[in-house]
Scaffold this motif. Structure first.
Motif, PDB file in Angstrom:
ATOM      1  N   SER A  65      -1.516   6.639   7.862  1.00 18.06           N
ATOM      2  CA  SER A  65      -0.180   6.436   8.441  1.00 18.06           C
ATOM      3  C   SER A  65       0.287   7.753   9.042  1.00 18.06           C
ATOM      4  CB  SER A  65       0.805   5.967   7.365  1.00 18.06           C
ATOM      5  OG  SER A  65       0.419   4.707   6.845  1.00 18.06           O
ATOM      6  N   VAL A 125      13.029   5.604   3.295  1.00 18.53           N
ATOM      7  CA  VAL A 125      11.911   6.444   3.724  1.00 18.53           C
ATOM      8  C   VAL A 125      12.325   7.904   3.606  1.00 18.53           C
ATOM      9  CG1 VAL A 125      10.370   7.011   5.639  1.00 18.53           C
ATOM     10  CG2 VAL A 125      11.074   4.627   5.253  1.00 18.53           C
ATOM     11  N   LYS A 179      -1.476  10.099  -1.605  1.00 18.72           N
ATOM     12  CA  LYS A 179      -1.407   8.633  -1.564  1.00 18.72           C
ATOM     13  C   LYS A 179      -1.617   8.051  -2.979  1.00 18.72           C
ATOM     14  CE  LYS A 179      -4.386   7.955   1.890  1.00 18.72           C
ATOM     15  NZ  LYS A 179      -5.208   7.221   2.896  1.00 18.72           N
ATOM     16  N   LYS A 198       2.216   1.615  -0.557  1.00 16.24           N
ATOM     17  CA  LYS A 198       3.350   2.139   0.197  1.00 16.24           C
ATOM     18  C   LYS A 198       2.871   3.283   1.091  1.00 16.24           C
ATOM     19  CE  LYS A 198       5.845   2.866  -3.506  1.00 16.24           C
ATOM     20  NZ  LYS A 198       6.997   3.249  -4.354  1.00 16.24           N
ATOM     21  N   PRO A 199       3.360   3.340   2.341  1.00 16.10           N
ATOM     22  CA  PRO A 199       2.836   4.330   3.289  1.00 16.10           C
ATOM     23  C   PRO A 199       3.183   5.783   2.930  1.00 16.10           C
ATOM     24  CG  PRO A 199       4.047   2.579   4.422  1.00 16.10           C
ATOM     25  CD  PRO A 199       4.335   2.438   2.971  1.00 16.10           C
ATOM     26  N   VAL A 200       2.227   6.645   3.178  1.00 11.04           N
ATOM     27  CA  VAL A 200       2.456   8.095   3.165  1.00 11.04           C
ATOM     28  C   VAL A 200       2.204   8.550   4.596  1.00 11.04           C
ATOM     29  CG1 VAL A 200       1.713  10.335   2.302  1.00 11.04           C
ATOM     30  CG2 VAL A 200       1.729   8.354   0.759  1.00 11.04           C
ATOM     31  N   TYR A 224       7.200   1.497  12.863  1.00 16.43           N
ATOM     32  CA  TYR A 224       8.520   1.978  12.450  1.00 16.43           C
ATOM     33  C   TYR A 224       9.101   2.849  13.555  1.00 16.43           C
ATOM     34  CZ  TYR A 224       6.782   0.998   7.665  1.00 16.43           C
ATOM     35  OH  TYR A 224       6.236   0.415   6.546  1.00 16.43           O
ATOM     36  N   ASN A 252       1.327   6.072  -5.055  1.00 18.98           N
ATOM     37  CA  ASN A 252       1.103   4.649  -5.324  1.00 18.98           C
ATOM     38  C   ASN A 252       0.606   4.376  -6.743  1.00 18.98           C
ATOM     39  OD1 ASN A 252       1.527   2.790  -2.843  1.00 18.98           O
ATOM     40  ND2 ASN A 252       0.655   4.667  -1.998  1.00 18.98           N
ATOM     41  N   SER A 264      11.354   5.516  -3.614  1.00 21.82           N
ATOM     42  CA  SER A 264      11.112   5.634  -2.169  1.00 21.82           C
ATOM     43  C   SER A 264      10.160   4.533  -1.708  1.00 21.82           C
ATOM     44  CB  SER A 264      10.498   7.001  -1.834  1.00 21.82           C
ATOM     45  OG  SER A 264      11.400   8.042  -2.100  1.00 21.82           O
ATOM     46  N   SER A 265      10.455   3.950  -0.547  1.00 16.24           N
ATOM     47  CA  SER A 265       9.603   2.892   0.017  1.00 16.24           C
ATOM     48  C   SER A 265       8.400   3.479   0.748  1.00 16.24           C
ATOM     49  CB  SER A 265      10.406   2.040   1.008  1.00 16.24           C
ATOM     50  OG  SER A 265      11.632   1.630   0.455  1.00 16.24           O
ATOM     51  N   ALA A 266       8.590   4.673   1.287  1.00 16.09           N
ATOM     52  CA  ALA A 266       7.540   5.404   1.997  1.00 16.09           C
ATOM     53  C   ALA A 266       7.953   6.864   1.997  1.00 16.09           C
ATOM     54  CB  ALA A 266       7.389   4.893   3.428  1.00 16.09           C
TER      55      ALA A 266
END
Length: 239
Positions: A35, A184, A235, A7-9, A88, A239, A212-214
């Motif tokens: 990211s 997010v 990160k 998942k993005p940070v 995004y 994750n 949280s998705s990101a």
């Protein structure tokens, strides 16, 4: 495979010049594993060319411009930014369902063939909006938590892929809006610096637990002595 599913940070690049940007990015490591969130300050200063350049280098880009205008204008704006290589972007949910739908349609129309359509995230109520402002200036009858849920449901129905929300709201939004939606969350702090100027905050571990998705992280990374070490740590924790 594991890295791809992470998942993005997003690192918030709240800098004012190209020099500051280059210095910071040089301290964050491999672009393909990084990211970044580009906001109004940087975009209005350096324009779309910097976004295209960073996308070509492999950065996963969240362009946070919070579009809010009549549907036709937002459609055309979204169509333009979809060609920049971003992953995004954002609109204000208060712009209404027709505007959100126009933004999504514009992103689809503007995305080059073979490229993924950028995810559209709706901003519900800004974290600077208090209960008093909600009631006395926006004249909203709903309490803040119900207003956020209402806007998130509307945004989802209108075609948004997710919302920007406080980490403290994620658990409830999963329950009320569903799991097939992106949540997010900014307002992320490390345990040792949770005494700064933001009140609705959480650690990366808490954001992970709440769903949280990101996450978006700014100063804890950008003001660290070793930004890459802190970024890698966050990160791993998320994750």
């Amino acid at each position: 495979m594991e890295e791809k599913m992470a998942k993005p940070v997003f690192v918030a690049l709240d800098v004012a010049s190209k020099e500051e940007l280059d210095n910071l990015l040089a301290q964050l490591g491999d672009p393909k594993e990084t990211s970044i969130k580009i906001g109004m300050e940087l975009f209005y200063h350096l324009g779309g060319e910097i976004v295209v350049d960073l996308a070509k280098k492999g950065y996963n880009i969240f362009l946070d411009l919070k579009m809010h205008d009549i549907p036709n204008t937002v459609y055309n704006g979204a169509k333009q930014i979809a060609s920049l290589g971003i992953k995004y972007t954002t609109v204000h949910a208060l712009g209404g369902s027709e505007m959100i739908y126009a933004a999504k349609t514009g992103l689809v129309a503007g995305t080059p063939i073979g490229q993924p359509v950028p995810k559209l995230l709706a901003v519900t109520e800004l974290t600077s909006i208090s209960d008093e402002i909600l009631k006395n200036e926006q004249h909203c009858d709903l309490p803040m938590n119900e207003q956020v849920i209402s806007l998130a449901k509307m945004a989802k129905k209108a075609g948004a892929d997710g919302v920007i929300c406080s980490p403290l709201e994620v658990k409830t939004l999963h329950e009320k809006v569903g799991d097939n939606f992106l949540y997010v969350t900014p307002g992320i702090r490390l345990q040792q610096n949770t005494d700064d100027d933001q009140s609705r905050i959480a650690t990366p571990a808490q954001a992970k637990i709440w769903g949280s998705s990101a996450i978006v992280v700014g100063r804890p990374i950008t003001q660290a002595e070793d930004p890459q070490a802190v970024y890698d740590m966050i990160k791993k924790e998320f994750n």
